[in-house]
Design a protein around this motif. Structure first.
Motif, PDB file in Angstrom:
ATOM      1  N   ALA A 195      -4.183  16.776  -5.431  1.00 25.74           N
ATOM      2  CA  ALA A 195      -4.202  15.073  -5.463  1.00 25.74           C
ATOM      3  C   ALA A 195      -3.174  15.088  -5.079  1.00 25.74           C
ATOM      4  N   CYS A 196      -2.131  15.724  -5.118  1.00 27.29           N
ATOM      5  CA  CYS A 196      -0.965  15.497  -4.595  1.00 27.29           C
ATOM      6  C   CYS A 196      -1.547  15.401  -2.111  1.00 27.29           C
ATOM      7  N   ALA A 197      -1.753  16.867  -2.046  1.00 24.64           N
ATOM      8  CA  ALA A 197      -2.315  16.720  -0.909  1.00 24.64           C
ATOM      9  C   ALA A 197      -3.258  14.937  -0.402  1.00 24.64           C
ATOM     10  N   ASP A 198      -4.489  14.949  -1.205  1.00 23.64           N
ATOM     11  CA  ASP A 198      -4.538  13.579  -0.840  1.00 23.64           C
ATOM     12  C   ASP A 198      -4.346  12.390  -0.937  1.00 23.64           C
ATOM     13  N   ALA A 199      -2.908  11.969  -1.361  1.00 25.33           N
ATOM     14  CA  ALA A 199      -2.389  11.515  -1.795  1.00 25.33           C
ATOM     15  C   ALA A 199      -1.003  11.413  -0.727  1.00 25.33           C
ATOM     16  N   ASP A 200      -0.650  11.734  -0.139  1.00 31.48           N
ATOM     17  CA  ASP A 200       0.401  12.415   0.978  1.00 31.48           C
ATOM     18  C   ASP A 200      -0.306  12.127   2.568  1.00 31.48           C
ATOM     19  N   ASN A 254       9.463  19.868   7.260  1.00 32.33           N
ATOM     20  CA  ASN A 254       8.665  20.821   6.256  1.00 32.33           C
ATOM     21  C   ASN A 254       6.769  20.615   6.334  1.00 32.33           C
ATOM     22  N   ASN A 255       6.538  20.574   7.364  1.00 35.31           N
ATOM     23  CA  ASN A 255       4.773  19.984   7.285  1.00 35.31           C
ATOM     24  C   ASN A 255       4.136  19.442   6.085  1.00 35.31           C
ATOM     25  N   PHE A 256       5.315  18.185   5.540  1.00 35.00           N
ATOM     26  CA  PHE A 256       4.955  18.134   4.400  1.00 35.00           C
ATOM     27  C   PHE A 256       5.571  16.321   4.855  1.00 35.00           C
ATOM     28  N   THR A 293      -5.870  13.859  10.494  1.00 35.46           N
ATOM     29  CA  THR A 293      -5.754  14.291   8.545  1.00 35.46           C
ATOM     30  C   THR A 293      -6.872  15.736   8.607  1.00 35.46           C
ATOM     31  N   SER A 294      -8.181  15.598   8.557  1.00 36.89           N
ATOM     32  CA  SER A 294      -9.215  16.700   8.019  1.00 36.89           C
ATOM     33  C   SER A 294      -8.071  17.771   8.716  1.00 36.89           C
ATOM     34  N   VAL A 295      -7.497  18.132   9.754  1.00 40.66           N
ATOM     35  CA  VAL A 295      -6.857  19.474  10.356  1.00 40.66           C
ATOM     36  C   VAL A 295      -5.581  19.806   9.229  1.00 40.66           C
ATOM     37  N   ILE A 296      -4.369  18.674   9.371  1.00 38.75           N
ATOM     38  CA  ILE A 296      -3.800  18.898   8.513  1.00 38.75           C
ATOM     39  C   ILE A 296      -4.145  19.383   6.339  1.00 38.75           C
ATOM     40  N   MET A 297      -5.299  18.195   6.394  1.00 43.30           N
ATOM     41  CA  MET A 297      -5.642  18.920   4.929  1.00 43.30           C
ATOM     42  C   MET A 297      -5.663  20.132   4.810  1.00 43.30           C
ATOM     43  N   ASP A 298      -6.540  20.964   5.678  1.00 43.20           N
ATOM     44  CA  ASP A 298      -6.822  22.474   5.514  1.00 43.20           C
ATOM     45  C   ASP A 298      -6.044  22.725   6.222  1.00 43.20           C
ATOM     46  N   GLY A 299      -4.624  22.727   6.986  1.00 46.25           N
ATOM     47  CA  GLY A 299      -3.577  23.340   6.828  1.00 46.25           C
ATOM     48  C   GLY A 299      -2.779  23.375   5.552  1.00 46.25           C
ATOM     49  N   PHE A 300      -3.281  22.668   5.013  1.00 48.43           N
ATOM     50  CA  PHE A 300      -2.435  22.343   2.973  1.00 48.43           C
ATOM     51  C   PHE A 300      -2.685  23.851   2.181  1.00 48.43           C
ATOM     52  N   THR A 345       0.665  -0.922   0.237  1.00 53.56           N
ATOM     53  CA  THR A 345      -0.259  -0.065   0.399  1.00 53.56           C
ATOM     54  C   THR A 345       0.825   1.912  -0.218  1.00 53.56           C
ATOM     55  N   LEU A 346       1.989   1.061   0.898  1.00 56.86           N
ATOM     56  CA  LEU A 346       2.813   2.392   0.524  1.00 56.86           C
ATOM     57  C   LEU A 346       3.120   2.499  -0.227  1.00 56.86           C
ATOM     58  N   GLN A 347       3.725   1.420  -0.973  1.00 57.28           N
ATOM     59  CA  GLN A 347       4.160   1.679  -2.354  1.00 57.28           C
ATOM     60  C   GLN A 347       3.522   1.966  -3.274  1.00 57.28           C
ATOM     61  N   SER A 348       2.528   1.867  -3.508  1.00 60.62           N
ATOM     62  CA  SER A 348       1.632   1.952  -4.185  1.00 60.62           C
ATOM     63  C   SER A 348       1.013   4.045  -4.211  1.00 60.62           C
ATOM     64  N   LEU A 349       0.635   4.518  -2.823  1.00 62.44           N
ATOM     65  CA  LEU A 349       0.523   5.516  -2.465  1.00 62.44           C
ATOM     66  C   LEU A 349       1.707   6.349  -2.875  1.00 62.44           C
ATOM     67  N   LEU A 350       3.206   6.126  -2.595  1.00 64.37           N
ATOM     68  CA  LEU A 350       3.981   6.776  -3.446  1.00 64.37           C
ATOM     69  C   LEU A 350       4.300   7.010  -4.408  1.00 64.37           C
ATOM     70  N   GLU A 351       4.219   5.900  -5.138  1.00 64.53           N
ATOM     71  CA  GLU A 351       3.633   6.132  -7.117  1.00 64.53           C
ATOM     72  C   GLU A 351       2.310   7.150  -7.131  1.00 64.53           C
ATOM     73  N   GLU A 352       1.355   6.832  -7.105  1.00 63.96           N
ATOM     74  CA  GLU A 352       0.054   8.053  -6.670  1.00 63.96           C
ATOM     75  C   GLU A 352       0.623   9.578  -6.210  1.00 63.96           C
ATOM     76  N   ARG A 353       1.483   9.361  -5.183  1.00 64.99           N
ATOM     77  CA  ARG A 353       1.788  10.714  -5.119  1.00 64.99           C
ATOM     78  C   ARG A 353       2.460  11.727  -6.348  1.00 64.99           C
ATOM     79  N   TRP A 354       3.312  10.506  -6.690  1.00 68.48           N
ATOM     80  CA  TRP A 354       4.658  11.106  -7.350  1.00 68.48           C
ATOM     81  C   TRP A 354       3.827  11.375  -8.965  1.00 68.48           C
TER      82      TRP A 354
END
Length: 218
Positions: free
Chosen positions: A137-142, A216-218, A166-173, A118-127
């Motif tokens: 899409a970057c924020a969602d994948a992260d 880096n807050n990411f 996660t909802s608070v982190i997304m608000d920060g993004f 799952t982690l590898q798949s999400l890394l691919e989505e992030r990239w």
């Protein structure tokens, strides 16, 4: 009788969610009974039972002739996600770091092959989102990558607690002054290193890497 109780519970849950998410704020009126009856498709007795339960819990207050108001939250009863939204982002990030360090330590110990996949798949989505220059899409994948790390800890309480963050982190993004995918690109290699450290069960490396990511807050 059982059906009526079940319907009342559904109304209670929905109203609690609306209050938690800020649809109805402290001191504000909730809709009157006829509106709630139509909204939930239930009878007056079901609405009154739900309101009575929430009133007894100190969440609502019925004032004759005025309506039903949302109570000011008590410190012990305030939903965590609501409390986090009132906090300074610096405070949230500090608690997030403590939480994520504990999560990665457990993920290193307890991760399974499906977690690593799952982690590898999400890394691919992030990239892919980075190369497509798609910030949302970057924020969602992260977010989903970090949630997957929490899942890999196989501690359901920690995973649920992180889910609240996660909802608070997304608000920060979303609130960044100049959001750009380059902000995610700068830390992508660190995310790759974190997944590798978890896979290789390198606890010190995983902790060091997640701290670098959070700086880096990411």
């Amino acid at each position: 009788m059982a059906k009526a109780i079940k319907l009342a519970d559904q109304v209670i849950y929905s109203l609690q969610q609306d209050i938690s998410l800020g649809k109805y704020k402290p001191g504000e009126l909730i809709p009157p009974e006829p509106v709630l009856m139509e909204q939930f498709g239930v009878g007056r007795s079901t609405i009154r039972e739900a309101i009575k339960t929430l009133s007894n819990a100190g969440i609502l207050k019925v004032q004759q002739g005025a309506g039903t108001f949302v109570c000011e939250p008590r410190t012990s009863a305030e939903p965590l996600d609501q409390r986090l939204r009132r906090a300074a982002m610096q405070e949230v990030n500090h608690v997030r770091q403590l939480l994520e360090v504990e999560i990665v330590q457990l993920a290193v110990q307890h991760r399974r092959q499906e977690d690593l996949d799952t982690l590898q798949s999400l890394l691919e989505e992030r990239w892919q989102a980075i190369t497509a220059d798609n910030y949302d899409a970057c924020a969602d994948a992260d977010i989903r990558f970090h949630k997957a790390v929490a899942t890999a800890s196989h501690n359901s309480v920690l995973a649920d607690l992180y889910q609240t963050f996660t909802s608070v982190i997304m608000d920060g993004f979303r609130q960044r002054e100049k959001p750009h995918v380059s902000q995610f690109q700068q830390t992508h290699d660190l995310h790759v290193q974190l997944a590798a450290a978890i896979a290789q069960q390198q606890s010190d490396k995983a902790i060091q890497t997640v701290k670098a990511i959070l700086e880096n807050n990411f």
